[in-house]
Design a protein around this motif. Sequence first.
Motif, PDB file in Angstrom:
ATOM      1  N   SER A 119     -56.884   2.841 -77.073  1.00 54.59           N
ATOM      2  CA  SER A 119     -57.334   1.653 -76.228  1.00 54.59           C
ATOM      3  C   SER A 119     -59.363   1.621 -77.296  1.00 54.59           C
ATOM      4  O   SER A 119     -59.323   0.668 -77.103  1.00 54.59           O
ATOM      5  CB  SER A 119     -57.805   1.957 -75.387  1.00 54.59           C
ATOM      6  OG  SER A 119     -56.299   1.791 -74.308  1.00 54.59           O
TER       7      SER A 119
ATOM      8  N   CYS B 291     -58.051   2.295 -66.738  1.00 52.91           N
ATOM      9  CA  CYS B 291     -56.303   1.872 -66.319  1.00 52.91           C
ATOM     10  C   CYS B 291     -56.126   0.836 -65.094  1.00 52.91           C
ATOM     11  O   CYS B 291     -56.962   0.881 -64.215  1.00 52.91           O
ATOM     12  CB  CYS B 291     -55.357   3.286 -66.140  1.00 52.91           C
ATOM     13  SG  CYS B 291     -55.718   3.953 -67.576  1.00 52.91           S
ATOM     14  N   ASN B 292     -55.521  -0.017 -65.449  1.00 57.04           N
ATOM     15  CA  ASN B 292     -55.122  -0.809 -64.072  1.00 57.04           C
ATOM     16  C   ASN B 292     -55.918  -1.610 -63.404  1.00 57.04           C
ATOM     17  O   ASN B 292     -56.202  -1.529 -62.752  1.00 57.04           O
ATOM     18  CB  ASN B 292     -54.292  -0.069 -62.965  1.00 57.04           C
ATOM     19  CG  ASN B 292     -53.137   0.977 -63.151  1.00 57.04           C
ATOM     20  OD1 ASN B 292     -52.212   0.359 -63.767  1.00 57.04           O
ATOM     21  ND2 ASN B 292     -53.246   2.344 -63.377  1.00 57.04           N
ATOM     22  N   SER B 293     -57.176  -1.654 -63.703  1.00 55.36           N
ATOM     23  CA  SER B 293     -58.477  -2.875 -63.980  1.00 55.36           C
ATOM     24  C   SER B 293     -58.337  -3.873 -63.272  1.00 55.36           C
ATOM     25  O   SER B 293     -58.452  -4.641 -62.698  1.00 55.36           O
ATOM     26  CB  SER B 293     -59.261  -2.461 -64.437  1.00 55.36           C
ATOM     27  OG  SER B 293     -58.518  -2.698 -65.756  1.00 55.36           O
TER      28      SER B 293
ATOM     29  N   SER C  20     -57.251  -4.297 -68.221  1.00 55.85           N
ATOM     30  CA  SER C  20     -55.982  -4.036 -68.125  1.00 55.85           C
ATOM     31  C   SER C  20     -54.519  -4.487 -66.731  1.00 55.85           C
ATOM     32  O   SER C  20     -54.914  -3.781 -65.933  1.00 55.85           O
ATOM     33  CB  SER C  20     -55.766  -2.523 -69.052  1.00 55.85           C
ATOM     34  OG  SER C  20     -54.494  -1.498 -68.701  1.00 55.85           O
TER      35      SER C  20
ATOM     36  N   HIS D 137     -62.649   5.275 -65.501  1.00 52.34           N
ATOM     37  CA  HIS D 137     -61.254   5.465 -64.459  1.00 52.34           C
ATOM     38  C   HIS D 137     -60.693   4.230 -63.606  1.00 52.34           C
ATOM     39  O   HIS D 137     -62.604   4.024 -62.740  1.00 52.34           O
ATOM     40  CB  HIS D 137     -60.557   6.461 -64.212  1.00 52.34           C
ATOM     41  CG  HIS D 137     -60.879   7.675 -64.952  1.00 52.34           C
ATOM     42  ND1 HIS D 137     -59.225   7.297 -65.913  1.00 52.34           N
ATOM     43  CD2 HIS D 137     -60.872   9.332 -65.031  1.00 52.34           C
ATOM     44  CE1 HIS D 137     -59.315   8.652 -66.761  1.00 52.34           C
ATOM     45  NE2 HIS D 137     -60.431   9.952 -66.582  1.00 52.34           N
TER      46      HIS D 137
ATOM     47  N   TRP E  26     -51.987  -1.981 -66.782  1.00 56.22           N
ATOM     48  CA  TRP E  26     -51.096  -1.261 -67.260  1.00 56.22           C
ATOM     49  C   TRP E  26     -52.100   0.482 -67.354  1.00 56.22           C
ATOM     50  O   TRP E  26     -53.473   0.221 -67.440  1.00 56.22           O
ATOM     51  CB  TRP E  26     -50.308  -0.779 -68.301  1.00 56.22           C
ATOM     52  CG  TRP E  26     -49.778  -2.295 -68.131  1.00 56.22           C
ATOM     53  CD1 TRP E  26     -48.166  -1.792 -67.474  1.00 56.22           C
ATOM     54  CD2 TRP E  26     -48.733  -2.883 -69.219  1.00 56.22           C
ATOM     55  NE1 TRP E  26     -47.529  -3.122 -67.842  1.00 56.22           N
ATOM     56  CE2 TRP E  26     -48.184  -3.732 -69.167  1.00 56.22           C
ATOM     57  CE3 TRP E  26     -50.515  -4.215 -70.489  1.00 56.22           C
ATOM     58  CZ2 TRP E  26     -48.098  -4.942 -69.079  1.00 56.22           C
ATOM     59  CZ3 TRP E  26     -49.505  -4.459 -71.137  1.00 56.22           C
ATOM     60  CH2 TRP E  26     -48.640  -4.873 -70.765  1.00 56.22           C
ATOM     61  N   SER E  27     -51.674   1.386 -67.256  1.00 59.02           N
ATOM     62  CA  SER E  27     -52.520   2.650 -67.683  1.00 59.02           C
ATOM     63  C   SER E  27     -51.831   2.177 -68.551  1.00 59.02           C
ATOM     64  O   SER E  27     -51.317   2.882 -69.391  1.00 59.02           O
ATOM     65  CB  SER E  27     -51.356   3.721 -66.580  1.00 59.02           C
ATOM     66  OG  SER E  27     -51.560   4.132 -65.851  1.00 59.02           O
TER      67      SER E  27
ATOM     68  N   THR F 236     -42.431  11.039 -64.043  1.00 61.73           N
ATOM     69  CA  THR F 236     -42.493  10.631 -65.553  1.00 61.73           C
ATOM     70  C   THR F 236     -40.523  10.719 -65.652  1.00 61.73           C
ATOM     71  O   THR F 236     -40.233  12.285 -65.135  1.00 61.73           O
ATOM     72  CB  THR F 236     -43.182  10.805 -66.705  1.00 61.73           C
ATOM     73  OG1 THR F 236     -42.834  13.054 -66.652  1.00 61.73           O
ATOM     74  CG2 THR F 236     -45.292  10.423 -66.263  1.00 61.73           C
TER      75      THR F 236
ATOM     76  N   ILE G 298     -44.484   0.142 -69.175  1.00 61.14           N
ATOM     77  CA  ILE G 298     -45.175   1.313 -69.549  1.00 61.14           C
ATOM     78  C   ILE G 298     -44.160   2.344 -69.918  1.00 61.14           C
ATOM     79  O   ILE G 298     -44.067   2.674 -68.659  1.00 61.14           O
ATOM     80  CB  ILE G 298     -45.033   1.467 -67.427  1.00 61.14           C
ATOM     81  CG1 ILE G 298     -45.839  -0.150 -66.665  1.00 61.14           C
ATOM     82  CG2 ILE G 298     -46.322   2.429 -66.956  1.00 61.14           C
ATOM     83  CD1 ILE G 298     -45.705  -0.032 -65.172  1.00 61.14           C
TER      84      ILE G 298
ATOM     85  N   GLU H   5     -55.783   6.708 -74.585  1.00 56.93           N
ATOM     86  CA  GLU H   5     -56.733   6.291 -74.538  1.00 56.93           C
ATOM     87  C   GLU H   5     -57.036   6.013 -75.707  1.00 56.93           C
ATOM     88  O   GLU H   5     -57.944   5.052 -76.457  1.00 56.93           O
ATOM     89  CB  GLU H   5     -57.865   7.236 -74.058  1.00 56.93           C
ATOM     90  CG  GLU H   5     -58.387   7.497 -72.043  1.00 56.93           C
ATOM     91  CD  GLU H   5     -58.813   8.553 -71.886  1.00 56.93           C
ATOM     92  OE1 GLU H   5     -59.846   9.271 -72.844  1.00 56.93           O
ATOM     93  OE2 GLU H   5     -59.092   9.532 -70.806  1.00 56.93           O
TER      94      GLU H   5
END
Length: 507
Positions: free
Chosen positions: A488, A448-450, A479, A366, A481-482, A178, A160, A485
């Motif tokens: 992707s 993200c994180n779907s 996905s 999102h 992960w995050s 972060t 990540i 954009e």
Amino acid sequence: FDVVLQRKGLSAAAVAAFNAAIYEERYQHLTEKLQQWRSLGEQITYWTFNQSTAEDRERLKQLQQHADRLERELASQVPEIQLQDQTIDRQILVQRLPAGSVLLEFVRFNLYDFDNNQWGSSRYLVFILPAGQPEQVTMKVLGEAHEIEELIQRYRLSTIAYVNTAEGKLVRFDGNGTLEFDLDAIFEDSSSTTMSKYPDSPNAAIQLRHAIFDPICQYLANSQQLLISPDAGLSLVSFQFLPLDESTEELLVDRYSISYISAGRDLLRSTVATNRSPSPTTIIADPKFWLGESNITASNREAVTIQELQLMSLLDKEGLNRAETTGLLAETVADLLKVKPHLQEDALTIYLTHNQCPNILLIGTHGFYSSQTEELPLSPLQTASFDRLARSRQAPNPMLRSALAFAGAINWCKNLSLPPEAGKGFLFAQDIALLDLWANELSVVCACNSAVGDISIGEGVFGLRRAFAVAGAKTLVMSLWSVPEKASALLMERFFNNIKNGMGRGA
């Protein structure tokens, strides 16, 4: 192995079989009860996010009990879901495996000590089944589950990450914020580990490969296509990005074509026929999450203060920032496939809930997933009433803790009015599981994180991933992960170009 094939993924297969039978209209005498069951589901979703008193919670409990009773009654009258009467074994599966491919069926199991009559620790094993060779199935025990799952956690943390080349920083999300590292300092320090394709921690990926893939290699022979059916924690591993060797210069994706199924029985999905023709490609992207003041009715206008309007604007920036790049992707793919995309105010749930099943579905927005075991990150300025989604953590049903945001999502969070075609601005996994996607060949979810959700041993990931599968989608791209954009969007543009030019989905 035959026992595992018969049992693994059983509940998902039952739900899928139930949905398929209903949409084929084989049981028209059940229409009234089905409508009642769906209505109960909508009420359960509503009260999950609108309960505020003990009376509301009791109402929700009663609705759930009523729905469970009705579901059992319906299930008893739909013989397709009596899966215990169906034979699923390796003899059947090898006929569905592509020539030259290998099925890797992973299992997490509890070890039983028969001498002392007690349960022991949990372990992972894998069954290896080459195409066309039902008697060549091999079983390999991989090791203690807690050790492998610790490696999985380390691996996911190490991947990540992304490099912000504009600022020369490596940024890693660690759940509490972060962590930033100066790239120049890392590269100048000759004692630091070579970053290669794993800028944060190559050791995590190497160690995980040692544990879950090295014991398999000798059985893959010349096979270049792997169908992986993970279990438990392995459902969150992207095998493609494990390194082939200690140099990490080559990854498994450089040698193998890898795709995933929830369970071996999913290979039989291709035999399910539908008498309904698909509709043209549907593309929904770049939603306008707050539909604006024009959608605030006279009845609630006075209740919305300037501060609250500013708060909605803040969420639009921090919590549900515009997914603008997905709009550019949508327009590119729409032009390629000669269809009109649904963007901004027109990125509405109705194009999924009230339309005929599309041959290809592309959603760019999102994704949302809330775990009951983790704190949901909230903006300090958000109030309890504002963040309606925080209540999803209370939902015992994991299919109500995973969702995709569409036009009007912020309005719904704030309990502001929405046009009927916008629904609630969100589609939860529970909503998607009730769609008719049996004629759908490909669903791509750029969010993200779907692909994450609640993990259940033997049943896979409860969330959007399961929802699209039980709704009938044949191929799903999501996905873990995050994701950045722009990268992707470029990846998906190349993906659809290749499909348009005749390349297979797996390739």
